[in-house]
Design an enzyme around this catalytic site. Structure first.
Site, PDB file in Angstrom:
ATOM      1  N   ASP A  72      -4.142 -11.622  -9.749  1.00 54.46           N
ATOM      2  CA  ASP A  72      -4.059 -11.032  -8.415  1.00 54.46           C
ATOM      3  C   ASP A  72      -5.314 -11.362  -7.622  1.00 54.46           C
ATOM      4  O   ASP A  72      -5.966 -10.501  -7.061  1.00 54.46           O
ATOM      5  CB  ASP A  72      -3.836  -9.522  -8.529  1.00 54.46           C
ATOM      6  CG  ASP A  72      -3.215  -8.931  -7.264  1.00 54.46           C
ATOM      7  OD1 ASP A  72      -2.756  -9.708  -6.406  1.00 54.46           O
ATOM      8  OD2 ASP A  72      -3.205  -7.695  -7.139  1.00 54.46           O
TER       9      ASP A  72
ATOM     10  N   GLY B 267      -1.611   0.503  -4.723  1.00 56.27           N
ATOM     11  CA  GLY B 267      -0.417   0.829  -5.485  1.00 56.27           C
ATOM     12  C   GLY B 267      -0.742   1.779  -6.623  1.00 56.27           C
ATOM     13  O   GLY B 267       0.060   2.630  -6.993  1.00 56.27           O
ATOM     14  N   PHE B 268      -1.910   1.645  -7.142  1.00 56.40           N
ATOM     15  CA  PHE B 268      -2.325   2.424  -8.298  1.00 56.40           C
ATOM     16  C   PHE B 268      -2.670   3.855  -7.927  1.00 56.40           C
ATOM     17  O   PHE B 268      -2.473   4.778  -8.697  1.00 56.40           O
ATOM     18  CB  PHE B 268      -3.534   1.712  -8.908  1.00 56.40           C
ATOM     19  CG  PHE B 268      -4.115   2.373 -10.121  1.00 56.40           C
ATOM     20  CD1 PHE B 268      -5.135   3.295 -10.002  1.00 56.40           C
ATOM     21  CD2 PHE B 268      -3.641   2.062 -11.394  1.00 56.40           C
ATOM     22  CE1 PHE B 268      -5.679   3.894 -11.129  1.00 56.40           C
ATOM     23  CE2 PHE B 268      -4.187   2.662 -12.521  1.00 56.40           C
ATOM     24  CZ  PHE B 268      -5.210   3.578 -12.379  1.00 56.40           C
ATOM     25  N   GLY B 269      -3.179   4.053  -6.727  1.00 57.11           N
ATOM     26  CA  GLY B 269      -3.586   5.391  -6.298  1.00 57.11           C
ATOM     27  C   GLY B 269      -4.696   5.284  -5.264  1.00 57.11           C
ATOM     28  O   GLY B 269      -4.830   4.269  -4.590  1.00 57.11           O
TER      29      GLY B 269
ATOM     30  N   ILE C 127     -11.911   5.746   0.160  1.00 55.62           N
ATOM     31  CA  ILE C 127     -12.316   4.466   0.730  1.00 55.62           C
ATOM     32  C   ILE C 127     -11.243   3.400   0.573  1.00 55.62           C
ATOM     33  O   ILE C 127     -11.387   2.294   1.054  1.00 55.62           O
ATOM     34  CB  ILE C 127     -13.649   3.960   0.114  1.00 55.62           C
ATOM     35  CG1 ILE C 127     -13.585   3.997  -1.413  1.00 55.62           C
ATOM     36  CG2 ILE C 127     -14.820   4.767   0.633  1.00 55.62           C
ATOM     37  CD1 ILE C 127     -14.810   3.401  -2.083  1.00 55.62           C
TER      38      ILE C 127
ATOM     39  N   LYS D  98     -11.415   5.433  -8.867  1.00 55.39           N
ATOM     40  CA  LYS D  98     -10.012   5.088  -8.630  1.00 55.39           C
ATOM     41  C   LYS D  98      -9.160   6.064  -9.418  1.00 55.39           C
ATOM     42  O   LYS D  98      -9.235   6.113 -10.629  1.00 55.39           O
ATOM     43  CB  LYS D  98      -9.797   3.655  -9.090  1.00 55.39           C
ATOM     44  CG  LYS D  98      -8.476   3.064  -8.772  1.00 55.39           C
ATOM     45  CD  LYS D  98      -8.596   1.544  -8.679  1.00 55.39           C
ATOM     46  CE  LYS D  98      -7.718   0.872  -9.713  1.00 55.39           C
ATOM     47  NZ  LYS D  98      -7.814  -0.580  -9.680  1.00 55.39           N
TER      48      LYS D  98
ATOM     49  N   VAL E 133      -8.742   5.450  -3.940  1.00 55.37           N
ATOM     50  CA  VAL E 133     -10.103   5.160  -4.368  1.00 55.37           C
ATOM     51  C   VAL E 133     -11.059   6.015  -3.535  1.00 55.37           C
ATOM     52  O   VAL E 133     -10.995   6.022  -2.307  1.00 55.37           O
ATOM     53  CB  VAL E 133     -10.451   3.662  -4.189  1.00 55.37           C
ATOM     54  CG1 VAL E 133     -11.845   3.381  -4.729  1.00 55.37           C
ATOM     55  CG2 VAL E 133      -9.418   2.788  -4.869  1.00 55.37           C
TER      56      VAL E 133
END
Ligand SMILES: *[C@@H]1O[C@H](CO)[C@@H](O)[C@H](O)[C@H]1NC(C)=O
Ligand SMILES: *[C@@H]1O[C@H](CO)[C@@H](O)[C@H](O)[C@H]1NC(C)=O
Ligand SMILES: *[C@@H]1O[C@H](CO)[C@@H](O)[C@H](O)[C@H]1NC(C)=O
Ligand SMILES: *[C@@H]1O[C@H](CO)[C@@H](O)[C@H](O)[C@H]1NC(C)=O
Ligand SMILES: *[C@@H]1O[C@H](CO)[C@@H](O)[C@H](O)[C@H]1NC(C)=O
Ligand SMILES: *[C@@H]1O[C@H](CO)[C@@H](O)[C@H](O)[C@H]1NC(C)=O
Length: 829
Positions: free
Chosen positions: A614, A500-502, A496, A518, A504
């Site tokens: 952020d 940047g983190f990966g 979905i 996530k 989801v």
């Protein structure tokens, strides 16, 4: 029992072996089946009964445990696993060493339940006089940990120390001499490529030992009782490779490698690049889990069992992105013979990633050679750090462990232990009933149990002595299996979001709870820091306008966060670009109020302000009722201490939302979040991206553009066309003024998040006044009641509770103790 008799038995057990494979004959050879009252044969070796080994042990009175083998599955059915010794206090084995030099220490663990002793939750450290081998170690499945240390005195002391109020256990232990030539002092470093010296003093822990292109080679087929596993599960891409096997071809006699270096069954098989045509050019890559912050000794085993002629195989060998052996020609490494075993050792740079990659690929510098590359075997061994530790925890800490509560919350950068404890208690108290049921019934993630699994849990992933377990004290650990199940094994169709983190994923836990999963990109070190921050933050902050963390998973070096599922996605997606129906003004105001409340809580709800860093419309999520929750705390930082006025830090955040003052001075205060939130307010009003390079120049940056119109007093000119005529002028004016103040050049001139919240509440009331009497809207006009508080909005709590009677579990702006008193109140209802 005399020493002589004991010696005799060791020698006898070696004797049988001598016939088997003209094997290395270890001078020191201690094999003990802990907790067992009889000797146990394993292959050709005999592990003696615990009762013959008591003389080595400082606490022989410890508990001996026995299982009926019921729970042991077929693959774990080593006879050594039937019994264990349980240490309730620190205990030492002291082994006399007859021949100094390198020795294996192999520790066998298989936790089972024994009376009131729970081995699967046991946590303990293991060390020698010079090295820490394991610290806060927890193991929940059958496993063998293999170490090798150079013993330079006439005894080897191995200490088992339970972590506070826990216990230690052991199913079997081996201390066995290693041939001197197995690990020499030298290797090559990877980058830059230089000679490395100093392996003699290294303690090594076997991370993985792989037989490429062949099956498992069991300890019975290895002169040094090593086990080699197949490489299939480490291959990054199983296509493009083939197995080769030609065990009979292996010619030891002329090479540097002996059967002690690696057995014939390892050198005789290889994984080979499966080139389809003369222009094929790709790498074959294997990936391994490692702990960042350590050096690794990587040993490659080669043996050209594929070539038909000399000088026909040239290939490159890589570790991570470094080429460690360019244009390797195996036929020149021996006296011009094929199929001669060869090995080469490399010491890696201290890793930052939790993955180590090894690749082979065809040489492109050598002409007219059919592309090919092979690898026969690979060993990866973790090297001790400068403190002599293999875990990051140093020796002093480990040896004083029995009294002190070491390892608790060492790595937590904010929040003292008490606060974490409170937060955890708090979490369990204020979860919704559904969640309570989940906790109660799902054994999968019982709140306080630690589910470490193997040595590669986060807990041991320490780059230096200052951090220990990041996560082990936040009890919401969810097994990887459960996460896989919940996400249909990370089904790409269930993605979905990608950040940047990966990625989801959406998912459903076994009890039906919908979650957002996530999954961190395992190679990013920044990701690891953000992962930790997010767990810390979300474990401490619980608020209905902050997205809740349901759990996390750090098994197998995964970085997975599991959140409550937010049905309606991001605020951004409801503003533009996704084709979703546009929101009404009142809905938008409510979303702004909700997110302001979440941010206000972050800034004030805790002893130390937390700065989100952020804030943007993509980080404001909406639940099924369009209630806003602030998400993504990966970049969060705690705010200034009382005696400081700012946090100085590298600029992070999202373009278009960045506070120009923060950018100029690199000084972070809560007012940076206020600035970003101001941009979000204009975004909500105008329903356009904050940066849109396709627009005429003066319109590109929303903040500038909107401020221009706001200052002219003509904000209505640029609002979302779907809102035209639907916003009451007073409400728009209040909203515009609020956003304008947020965007003040200097932080000091910006309102606090509490002020912003109040002003938005006011704008909402002004809007509702106009639709009063609308039969579809039953909301009460509270402007009258509001007036007394207008001049007193420092006390946001009063203002908030004046508006929202249902907010018993809304904890805006309250201190920890207030949280609890409110909680008690709400529980009482
Ligand atoms: C087991 O080993 C001990 C010590 O090595 C030896 O004295 C004893 O005879 C052995 N027992 C059996 C049944 O083999
Ligand atoms: C063990 O260490 C000693 C002293 O550093 C060294 O002389 C010896 O060669 C080492 N032996 C092995 C097998 O590493
Ligand atoms: C290589 O051998 C392993 C077992 O040793 C097997 O699982 C695998 O499928 C084989 N791979 C290929 C490409 O044949
Ligand atoms: C040892 O290797 C040989 C040759 O591959 C094989 O036939 C035998 O089964 C192996 N033995 C064990 C105990 O693995
Ligand atoms: C093989 O891997 C190395 C190291 O990551 C890389 O530099 C090289 O470009 C790769 N070669 C191919 C053909 O992908
Ligand atoms: C490993 O520990 C030894 C002490 O036993 C020390 O001399 C050595 O420098 C350590 N290795 C590294 C890479 O720091």
């Amino acid at each position: 029992m005399g020493y002589g008799k004991f010696e005799l038995v060791w020698s006898l057990s070696i004797l049988g072996l001598a016939f088997f494979c003209s094997a290395f004959d270890p001078v020191d050879n201690y094999l003990i089946d802990c907790g067992s009252d009889r000797n146990t044969s394993v292959g050709d070796r005999v592990f003696v009964s615990d009762k013959f080994a008591l003389r080595f042990l400082s606490t022989p009175q410890d508990v001996l445990a026995n299982t009926a083998l019921k729970s042991i599955t077929s693959s774990d059915d080593s006879p050594l696993y039937q019994t264990a010794r349980i240490f309730t206090e620190s205990s030492k084995y002291t082994f006399p060493i007859r021949q100094q030099g390198r020795h294996w220490i192999r520790l066998y663990f298989f936790p089972f339940a024994y009376g009131s002793y729970s081995m699967s939750t046991a946590k303990f450290s293991v060390s020698t006089e010079r090295h820490v081998l394991l610290s806060d170690f927890n193991v929940n499945k059958a496993s063998v940990k293999e170490f090798s240390v150079n013993v330079t005195s006439d005894s080897l002391v191995i200490t088992f120390t339970p972590s506070s109020s826990s216990l230690a256990f052991l199913n079997a232990i081996e201390v066995v001499s290693v041939p001197d030539q197995l690990i020499t002092d030298d290797a090559s470093t990877v980058a830059p490529s230089e000679k490395f010296q100093g392996l003699f003093s290294q303690a090594l822990e076997t991370v993985v030992r792989v037989n490429m292109g062949g099956p498992t080679v069991s300890f019975e087929n290895d002169t040094l009782w090593r086990t080699w596993v197949p490489d299939q599960s480490f291959l990054v891409n199983k296509n493009g490779v083939k197995n080769v096997s030609n065990i009979a071809a292996v010619k030891y006699s002329s090479g540097v490698a002996t059967p002690d270096i690696a057995p014939r069954t390892v050198y005789g098989t290889a994984t080979q690049m499966d080139a389809t045509d003369p222009n094929s050019n790709f790498n074959v890559t294997w990936e391994f889990d490692v702990d960042p912050g350590f050096h690794y000794l990587v040993r490659f085993h080669f043996c050209d069992v594929v070539s038909k002629a000399l000088n026909t195989l040239y290939f490159n060998v890589y570790i991570d992105s470094w080429i460690v052996a360019p244009d390797m020609d195996l036929s020149t490494l021996s006296v011009n013979t094929l199929a001669v075993p060869y090995y080469k050792d490399f010491v890696t740079v201290s890793t930052v990633s939790n993955k180590l990659r090894v690749s082979i690929g065809p040489s492109t510098d050598v002409q007219d050679i059919y592309p090919n590359a092979i690898l026969n075997g690979l060993e990866i061994m973790k090297m001790n750090n400068s403190m002599g530790s293999l875990t990051g925890v140093d020796l002093q800490v480990t040896s004083s462990n029995s009294k002190k509560n070491v390892g608790v919350i060492v790595g937590v950068s904010i929040g003292v232990a008490i606060a974490v404890g409170l937060a955890v208690i708090f979490f369990f108290m204020c979860r919704k009933r559904k969640r309570m049921a989940l906790l109660g019934h799902s054994k999968a993630w019982s709140p306080f149990s630690i589910n470490g699994g193997n040595s590669h849990t986060m807990g041991s992933k320490c780059s230096n002595g200052t951090t220990a377990s990041i996560a082990s004290n936040y009890g919401y650990r969810i097994p990887f299996l459960a996460v896989q199940e919940a996400t249909n094994n990370f089904d790409e169709n269930w993605v979905i979001g990608i950040g940047g983190f990966g990625k989801v994923y959406k998912g459903t836990l076994s009890d039906g709870t919908k979650v957002a999963v996530k999954r961190g990109n395992p190679r990013s070190q920044q990701g690891l820091a953000e992962f930790q921050t997010e767990i810390e933050m979300l474990s401490q902050f619980r608020h209905r306008h902050l997205v809740s963390l349901i759990g996390y998973c750090d098994e197998k070096n995964e970085m997975i966060l599991i959140y409550e599922y937010m049905e309606n996605g991001t605020l951004k997606s409801h503003l533009y670009g996704s084709g979703l129906p546009s929101l009404g003004w009142k809905e938008r105001l409510e979303i702004c109020v909700g997110s302001a409340r979440g941010l206000h809580y972050l800034h004030t709800g805790y002893a130390k302000a937390v700065i989100h860093r952020d804030v943007k419309s993509a980080n404001i999520l909406l639940d099924e009722n369009l209630m806003a929750k602030v998400a993504d705390f990966g970049l969060s930082k705690t705010g200034p201490e009382i005696d400081q006025t700012h946090v100085s830090t590298a600029v992070k955040g999202s373009f278009g939302y960045l506070d120009p003052e923060y950018f100029r001075r690199q000084q972070l205060t809560e007012k940076s979040d206020v600035y970003s939130f101001g941009v979000v307010l204009f975004e909500v009003l105008c329903a356009r991206p904050v940066i849109d390079p396709t627009l005429p120049r003066e319109m590109v940056n929303l903040a500038e553009w909107a401020m221009k119109w706001q200052k002219k007093g003509q904000l209505e000119q640029i609002i979302d066309s779907t809102l035209v005529g639907k916003i009451r002028p007073d409400s728009l004016r209040k909203f515009g003024e609020t956003a304008e103040k947020c965007l003040a050049d200097f932080g000091v001139d910006r309102p606090s998040m509490g002020d912003v919240l109040w002003n938005l509440e006011y704008a909402l009331q002004l809007q509702e006044a106009v639709i009063q009497g609308d039969p579809e809207d039953n909301s009460t006009n509270m402007i009258g009641e509001l007036s007394p508080q207008i001049n007193n909005f420092n006390n946001v709590d009063t203002a908030v509770s004046g508006f929202e009677v249902s907010s018993v579990d809304d904890l805006s702006g309250v201190s920890m103790s207030r949280v609890f008193s409110q909680l008690v109140k709400s529980e009482g209802r």
